[in-house]
Design a protein around this motif. Structure first.
Motif, short mmCIF file in Angstrom:
data_model
loop_
_atom_site.label_atom_id
_atom_site.label_comp_id
_atom_site.label_asym_id
_atom_site.label_seq_id
_atom_site.Cartn_x
_atom_site.Cartn_y
_atom_site.Cartn_z
N CYS A 71 45.79 28.34 30.51
CA CYS A 71 45.70 27.90 31.93
C CYS A 71 46.64 26.69 31.65
O CYS A 71 47.19 26.24 32.78
CB CYS A 71 44.40 27.78 32.21
SG CYS A 71 43.28 29.16 32.58
N GLU A 72 46.57 25.86 30.76
CA GLU A 72 47.08 24.63 30.63
C GLU A 72 48.40 24.52 29.93
O GLU A 72 49.11 23.54 30.10
CB GLU A 72 45.93 23.68 30.00
CG GLU A 72 44.75 23.45 30.97
CD GLU A 72 43.85 22.42 30.16
OE1 GLU A 72 44.26 21.76 29.56
OE2 GLU A 72 42.68 22.64 30.41
N GLU A 73 48.61 25.44 29.09
CA GLU A 73 49.95 25.22 28.22
C GLU A 73 51.04 26.58 28.84
O GLU A 73 52.09 26.43 29.15
CB GLU A 73 49.50 25.70 26.75
CG GLU A 73 48.98 24.32 26.29
CD GLU A 73 48.43 24.30 24.95
OE1 GLU A 73 49.19 25.21 24.10
OE2 GLU A 73 47.77 23.60 24.57
N ILE A 74 50.47 27.55 28.55
CA ILE A 74 51.72 28.83 28.66
C ILE A 74 51.79 29.04 30.10
O ILE A 74 52.94 29.01 30.73
CB ILE A 74 50.99 30.20 28.30
CG1 ILE A 74 50.92 30.03 26.72
CG2 ILE A 74 52.14 31.27 28.43
CD1 ILE A 74 50.32 31.04 26.06
N PHE A 75 50.83 29.07 31.18
CA PHE A 75 51.09 29.27 32.33
C PHE A 75 50.60 28.28 33.29
O PHE A 75 50.29 28.19 34.43
CB PHE A 75 50.09 30.74 33.13
CG PHE A 75 50.41 31.94 32.27
CD1 PHE A 75 51.73 32.58 32.48
CD2 PHE A 75 49.77 32.28 31.02
CE1 PHE A 75 51.95 33.74 31.80
CE2 PHE A 75 50.01 33.52 30.63
CZ PHE A 75 51.13 34.09 30.73
N ASP A 82 43.65 32.48 38.14
CA ASP A 82 42.10 32.46 38.32
C ASP A 82 41.72 32.27 37.29
O ASP A 82 41.39 33.37 36.24
CB ASP A 82 41.87 33.73 39.27
CG ASP A 82 40.41 33.62 39.51
OD1 ASP A 82 39.70 33.26 39.08
OD2 ASP A 82 40.25 34.48 40.49
N GLU A 83 40.77 31.11 36.99
CA GLU A 83 40.43 30.79 35.62
C GLU A 83 39.24 31.53 35.47
O GLU A 83 38.85 31.89 34.38
CB GLU A 83 40.08 29.22 35.55
CG GLU A 83 41.45 28.34 35.68
CD GLU A 83 41.05 26.91 35.15
OE1 GLU A 83 39.83 26.58 34.81
OE2 GLU A 83 41.85 26.17 35.44
N ALA A 84 38.45 31.82 36.50
CA ALA A 84 37.37 32.66 36.10
C ALA A 84 37.72 34.04 35.69
O ALA A 84 37.10 34.55 34.86
CB ALA A 84 36.72 32.82 37.69
N LEU A 85 38.73 34.69 36.28
CA LEU A 85 39.08 36.01 35.84
C LEU A 85 39.69 35.91 34.72
O LEU A 85 39.78 36.79 33.59
CB LEU A 85 40.13 36.35 36.74
CG LEU A 85 40.30 38.13 36.79
CD1 LEU A 85 39.13 38.65 37.19
CD2 LEU A 85 41.28 38.44 37.94
N VAL A 86 40.53 34.78 34.32
CA VAL A 86 41.12 34.78 32.78
C VAL A 86 39.58 34.56 31.71
O VAL A 86 39.94 35.30 30.84
CB VAL A 86 41.83 33.27 32.64
CG1 VAL A 86 42.17 32.80 31.29
CG2 VAL A 86 43.04 33.35 33.46
#
Length: 225
Positions: A71-75, A82-86
């Motif tokens: 969430c914070e580096e690649i994308f 959607d962090e919940a889905l990740v």
């Protein structure tokens, strides 16, 4: 003054070895099928799922690491993450990996590789796994370890692979190992020691015997606990 001498594969502009075609053990992109409080009408795209998959199977990262990496580096530039889905996908992949571990042999190729790196460190070679993202990163990490070493005079060389090498081997390719000397030692001497320890561990290694090519561990099945 402490210093590492350039060995094989330190330059980023001109990689010393081209990745030869190999028969790749392709893996399927995982699918999210389990329903939960997460809106499952949304789906993670194939690229994102692939990143989660190989990072989980690499065996070096925990849940918090992966949330940060994805969430914070690649994308980090994508606003539709959607962090919940990740989080759900990461949990699913870890659960799948735990089930697969039940079928693994008592000693895996990764266990053998761990023993090789431990043996190299005992022989005065700074041996690092998953050292940074590039060959320059690996070289810098090795230099840092040399500077922090309790007995730097005993260090004769270094050996490492970085995260791009890791991604390739998780995907079914051979594992490339960079190496080099320190002080009065010779690059070829370090390469010979690395090859010797790999062969002693029962791993298949290829190398042309020069400092122009990294060593390659072939047919390595990546099963890291």
């Amino acid at each position: 003054m402490l210093a590492l001498l350039p060995g094989c594969g330190v330059s980023e502009e001109k990689p010393p070895v081209k990745l030869e075609p190999e028969k790749r053990r392709l893996f399927k992109t995982p699918e999210l099928k389990e329903k939960s409080s997460v809106d499952m009408g949304k789906q993670l795209d194939a690229e994102l799922l692939r990143e989660i998959d190989w990072h989980v199977r690499a065996g070096f990262y925990d849940k918090s690491d992966l949330m940060r990496i994805i969430c914070e580096e690649i994308f980090y530039e994508r606003e539709d993450i959607d962090e919940a889905l990740v989080s759900k996908a990461i949990d699913s992949q870890f659960a799948t990996l735990e089930e697969k571990k039940k079928t693994w042999p008592a000693v895996t190729d990764c266990d053998r590789l761990d023993s090789v790196f431990a043996a190299l460190n005992k022989r005065g070679i700074i041996a690092l796994q998953n050292a940074g993202n590039t060959q320059s990163d690996g070289f810098e990490d090795s230099l840092y370890e040399l500077e922090e070493h309790p007995d730097p005079a005993s260090v004769v060389g270094y050996c490492f692979y970085h995260s791009q090498d890791l991604e390739r081997v998780v995907g079914g390719y051979g594992l490339y190992l960079a190496f080099g000397p320190t002080g009065q030692s010779k690059g070829k001497e370090i390469g010979n020691i690395v090859r010797e320890e790999l062969q002693k561990a029962g791993l298949k290694v290829e190398w042309d015997g020069t400092t122009n090519q990294r060593l390659i561990v072939r047919d390595l099945v990546w099963q890291r606990r």
